[in-house]
Scaffold this motif. Structure first.
Motif, mmCIF file in Angstrom:
data_model
loop_
_atom_site.group_PDB
_atom_site.id
_atom_site.type_symbol
_atom_site.label_atom_id
_atom_site.label_comp_id
_atom_site.label_asym_id
_atom_site.label_seq_id
_atom_site.Cartn_x
_atom_site.Cartn_y
_atom_site.Cartn_z
ATOM 1 N N LEU A 25 0.800 -1.223 0.000
ATOM 2 C CA LEU A 25 0.000 0.000 0.000
ATOM 3 C C LEU A 25 0.840 1.284 0.000
ATOM 4 C CD1 LEU A 25 -2.859 -0.900 2.517
ATOM 5 C CD2 LEU A 25 -2.999 -0.738 0.026
ATOM 6 N N ALA A 116 -6.220 -3.629 -2.829
ATOM 7 C CA ALA A 116 -5.040 -2.994 -2.242
ATOM 8 C C ALA A 116 -4.222 -2.309 -3.335
ATOM 9 C CB ALA A 116 -4.187 -4.046 -1.525
ATOM 10 N N ALA A 120 -3.180 1.566 -3.672
ATOM 11 C CA ALA A 120 -1.778 1.969 -3.790
ATOM 12 C C ALA A 120 -1.557 2.824 -5.036
ATOM 13 C CB ALA A 120 -0.884 0.723 -3.849
#
Lengths: 250, 337
Positions: A25, A116, A120
């Motif tokens: 992340l 995720a 990110a």
């Protein structure tokens, strides 16, 4: 059967792994913004003729690379280790004794890792635009297409890495072995525009190099990166069925 | 121990588990074919604790894995609750709880989360709070799996096997790695679970565990059943001489006793052998051997410090049927393939 509780619980457990949270992340945005702020040359305006905006900072060419890096980090370092650890700890075998098929656990984790990755990537784009004044993409749809294909190709590669490794540490080792050369092709070490021609040609046929080059083309509004798109489609078409076929459940 | 049982007992209905002539072989790459299970048959009745006992590598785990539909058998038939887990493994998942040999959870999942998520897999669910209570896990509900002690992990593993309200629970080596107090607590727990109506198939390499818990059992060695019955039937069935062990604090007493008893053995048909072992004297003979020994020593006023009759255990049964000493880990190849 309702896999909702499984997905919720696995998400909670996923977020408890500090290494996963950091590398999947935080790492991409941290690397982009951190280096952008530390290296003075990164923020000075581009001077290459022919580029759409001469005032854009040099670090702009690095953003597509960082997006590719985000994909590679999750798919090669985070995910395969998780899957191999499930196998190593007997989690897959344990699930096989319940009405919940083990493939649903793998499915849940693919979902978690994709989400995720989206977080990110969004963080990297927003961070780059707000902190480093990187202008938004000229062809966002091309960038998005390349990002999606990069994800399918690299997750397939990660699945293949996880398919046979019987320990988390083994998956980690193989993942790293692919991860570092991938970073080279993605342009982390040598930015894509200054890559020697032979390296750029080689990179074009790797999933991560194609992703990087394709997103760069989309960001700057260059010609449609047809070769790169086809390369990523081809990698996905080969690796995904192979990963599924070779995946060992016990 | 059958006398102390309360609640539901075994009934005479159709067997809950029916295994016939089960056979399973593995071929390790490049190596010869290895027979894990050569020929195993047994039946389990509803409400009993049934044991599969044998050394590691005897084929116990492979047997229950075939029974649970986790492995393909090469021969024979298995039926679980009248269904065929080999042909349709999914058909038994709702009704069978399985506790596997090793810990099988993510290190970072908490006790409460694990029970809740496993409960969500089943149509019928036990109340996770009640299970935690039964297994003394309530105070650990927020502890992550990786931080639990061996005993707590084992109790959680049993709780997870029961969370789907199974009719049959398969418990594989459930007390391995536990300290003696935790083992005894786990045994009591298994009896409590059985009393709640769950049929239990207990896989173990511990003789004492099988003797203490099982209503009936099979002894498996090298992939075949070498003995079966209740623990009492098995030990009573031994065609063994009775034995008496005598201990003397002083060497002189032991020396005199040894002379007297050796002489006795030559003239008394009730005494067949006298051996000195571990500083003790062991005398074997017929059912009257104890009387003969006591009479002889009393007449000579030789007083032993301790007299014990040798009782037979399942270990003797194993020695008797296999001709080998029982060593739990003699061929630890249970988990090939």
């Amino acid at each position: 059967m309702n896999a909702g509780p499984l997905l919720t619980t696995e998400t909670k457990v996923w977020l408890r792994d500090p290494a996963a949270v950091f590398f999947a992340l935080v790492f991409p945005v941290l690397l982009l913004v951190g280096l952008g702020l530390v290296i003075p040359d990164f923020r000075s305006p581009m001077e290459e003729p022919g580029l759409p905006w001469d005032s854009a900072p040099n670090v702009t060419i690095w953003l597509p690379t960082i997006l590719a890096l985000a994909v590679a980090t999750i798919s090669l370092t985070t995910m395969p280790v998780q899957f191999a650890t499930f196998r190593e700890k007997g989690v897959l075998r344990r699930l096989a004794t319940t009405p919940m098929p083990p493939r649903n656990l793998i499915g849940a984790h693919l979902v978690i890792n994709v989400v995720a990755l989206l977080v990110a990537a969004a963080a990297a784009v927003v961070g780059g635009m707000t902190v480093l004044d990187i202008p938004f993409a000229v062809d966002p749809l091309v960038v998005l297409l390349c990002f999606v294909l990069a994800t399918t190709a690299m997750f397939s590669l990660g699945l293949l890495v996880a398919a046979r490794a019987d320990r988390g540490s083994a998956a980690s080792g193989i993942g790293m072995l692919i991860y570092f050369p991938s970073l080279l092709f993605s342009g982390v070490w040598v930015p894509i525009p200054v890559m020697p021609d032979w390296m750029a040609q080689m990179a074009k046929y790797t999933p991560i190099g194609a992703a990087s080059q394709g997103m760069l083309a989309g960001w700057f509004g260059d010609d449609f990166p047809l070769t790169q798109v086809l390369v990523m489609v081809a990698w996905t078409a080969v690796l995904f069925p192979l990963g599924i076929k070779l995946f060992r459940w016990t | 121990m059958t006398a102390t049982r309360s609640g539901a007992g075994p009934d005479d209905g159709p067997p809950v588990v029916d295994v016939r002539n089960l056979r399973k072989t593995y071929r390790v790459k490049g190596g010869p074919e290895k027979v894990a299970v050569a020929d195993v048959s047994f039946e389990v009745r509803r409400g009993e604790i049934f044991g599969i006992l044998g050394p590691n590598g005897a084929g116990k785990t492979t047997t229950v894995e075939c029974l649970a539909g986790l492995r393909r058998a090469d021969g024979g038939t298995v039926r679980l609750l009248g269904r065929d887990p080999q042909a349709a493994p999914a058909s038994v998942r709702e009704d069978v709880g399985i506790q596997l040999q090793e810990a099988a959870l993510h290190d970072r999942i908490t006790v409460g989360e694990a029970l809740d998520v496993f409960a969500s897999f089943y149509e019928r669910r036990a109340d996770p709070a009640e299970l935690m209570d039964l297994l003394d896990l309530t105070e650990h509900r927020n502890v992550q799996f990786g931080k639990l002690s061996g005993g707590q992990k084992q109790r959680l593993s049993i709780a997870l096997a029961l969370v789907g309200k199974p009719q049959v629970a398969i418990l594989d080596e459930l007390t391995t790695g536990l300290d003696p107090a935790a083992r005894r607590a786990t045994w009591e727990l298994v009896e409590r679970v059985r009393d709640s109506g769950v049929t239990i198939l207990l896989v173990t390499h511990f003789m004492d565990e099988a003797e203490r818990l099982c209503d009936r059992l099979v002894v498996i060695d090298r992939g075949t059943v070498v003995a079966q019955g209740t623990p009492t039937e098995l030990t009573d069935g031994l065609r063994r001489d009775r034995g008496v062990r005598l201990r003397f604090a002083e060497d002189t007493g032991r020396g005199r006793a040894l002379d007297l008893l050796t002489a006795l053995a030559t003239r008394d048909d009730d005494v067949t052998a006298v051996v000195s072992a571990d500083g003790e004297i062991e005398v074997t003979g017929t059912r009257k051997v104890l009387f003969a020994v006591v009479r002889e020593l009393a007449a000579a006023d030789v007083v032993p410090d301790d007299v014990r009759t040798v009782t037979h255990s399942l270990e003797d049964v194993f020695v008797d049927v296999t001709g080998r000493q029982y060593r739990a880990d003699e061929n630890d190849e249970e988990n090939v393939a």
